[in-house]
Motif scaffolding. Structure first.
Motif, PDB file in Angstrom:
ATOM      1  N   TRP A 210      40.367  48.994  53.504  1.00  0.00           N
ATOM      2  CA  TRP A 210      39.926  49.829  52.228  1.00  0.00           C
ATOM      3  C   TRP A 210      39.177  51.153  52.821  1.00  0.00           C
ATOM      4  CZ3 TRP A 210      35.348  48.506  48.463  1.00  0.00           C
ATOM      5  CH2 TRP A 210      35.567  49.350  47.494  1.00  0.00           C
ATOM      6  N   GLU A 211      39.817  52.439  52.773  1.00  0.00           N
ATOM      7  CA  GLU A 211      39.081  53.472  53.081  1.00  0.00           C
ATOM      8  C   GLU A 211      38.412  53.612  54.437  1.00  0.00           C
ATOM      9  OE1 GLU A 211      36.481  55.170  50.155  1.00  0.00           O
ATOM     10  OE2 GLU A 211      37.592  54.455  48.456  1.00  0.00           O
TER      11      GLU A 211
ATOM     12  N   THR B   7      38.093  44.080  55.377  1.00  0.00           N
ATOM     13  CA  THR B   7      37.040  45.291  54.992  1.00  0.00           C
ATOM     14  C   THR B   7      35.787  44.726  54.894  1.00  0.00           C
ATOM     15  OG1 THR B   7      38.880  47.014  54.685  1.00  0.00           O
ATOM     16  CG2 THR B   7      36.780  47.644  54.509  1.00  0.00           C
TER      17      THR B   7
ATOM     18  N   ALA C 218      39.874  47.736  42.516  1.00  0.00           N
ATOM     19  CA  ALA C 218      40.014  48.639  43.469  1.00  0.00           C
ATOM     20  C   ALA C 218      41.260  48.283  44.460  1.00  0.00           C
ATOM     21  CB  ALA C 218      38.532  48.662  44.360  1.00  0.00           C
TER      22      ALA C 218
ATOM     23  N   HIS D 246      41.810  45.319  46.154  1.00  0.00           N
ATOM     24  CA  HIS D 246      41.135  44.697  47.558  1.00  0.00           C
ATOM     25  C   HIS D 246      40.241  43.272  47.142  1.00  0.00           C
ATOM     26  CE1 HIS D 246      42.658  47.579  50.415  1.00  0.00           C
ATOM     27  NE2 HIS D 246      42.253  48.581  49.484  1.00  0.00           N
TER      28      HIS D 246
END
Length: 237
Positions: free
Chosen positions: A117-118, A168, A189, A191
């Protein structure tokens, strides 16, 4: 998985038969900070914050056996571990409860979510309403038409592996305090929190033996001294 009626009855009976020394020892083991007005504890995962309708085994009930004056202020989900603050008198309870109503306390959770995630260091905010959905009890859902907004701030801490799967690690700061807010916001989101028996499925559920959500930091004003106080709990995953 929910407890069966027989399992609930067995747990309730077992708890009622424990000697006072059990509750005193338990209280000592979970205490992070204690004075004449407040009691900060580190709640283990799998323990209710307060008794349910049928299951009478909770952090509050156990602390009350050690000190009958203890008073509830806020809660964590049963599967969430970490910092909880209780009051030891009515004045402290009123003061800190008002702080929560005014959103003065600062809370930071750590979680591990499924997938990448990012980028590490990325920050952001999730601002979508969360409400209870009675047709899928005990789930909550995002409902953009719901009147009460929910706001979570996040920071990506690390990309890791859990049992061979990419996850993450994130810091989550709930500005509002809706039920299941962090869990539902992570689903929103894309996740889900790993080990989440309510919202995760397949590998996201199977790779972790428990919900990977922990109330790591808590900051608020002491109800008598008026000074800001900070507490931190080690993340167990």
């Amino acid at each position: 998985m929910p407890f069966t009626d027989d399992a609930i009855n067995a747990l309730n009976l077992q708890e009622s038969q424990y000697p006072l020394e059990f509750f005193q020892t338990f209280a000592q083991q979970v205490t992070v900070y204690e004075d004449n007005d407040i009691w900060v504890v580190d709640k283990p995962a799998g323990l209710l914050s307060v008794d349910g309708k049928t299951l009478k085994v909770s952090m509050l009930a156990r602390l009350e056996r050690a000190n009958p004056n203890v008073k509830l202020i806020h809660r964590l989900d049963m599967d969430t571990s970490g910092l909880l603050i209780f009051a030891k008198n009515a004045a402290a309870q009123t003061n800190i409860s008002k702080q929560f109503i005014d959103r003065l306390p600062q809370k930071t959770y750590q979680a591990r979510v499924f997938g990448i995630w990012e980028d590490v260091g990325a920050t952001g905010r999730i601002s979508v309403p969360v409400r209870y959905e009675p047709t899928t009890k005990p789930r909550h859902i995002v409902d953009r038409d719901w009147s009460k907004n929910a706001l979570t701030l996040y920071e990506v801490l690390a990309h890791e592996q859990c049992n061979g799967q990419a996850v993450t690690r994130v810091a989550l700061k709930p500005v509002t305090g809706r039920s299941h807010q962090l869990r539902v916001h992570m689903v929103h989101a894309g996740h889900v929190i790993i080990g989440d028996s309510i919202y995760a499925e397949g590998l996201a559920l199977e790779i972790a033996p428990r919900l990977n959500l922990h109330a790591q930091q808590l900051r608020l004003k002491h109800p008598v001294l008026g000074a800001w106080m900070d507490w931190e709990s080690s993340v167990p995953f």
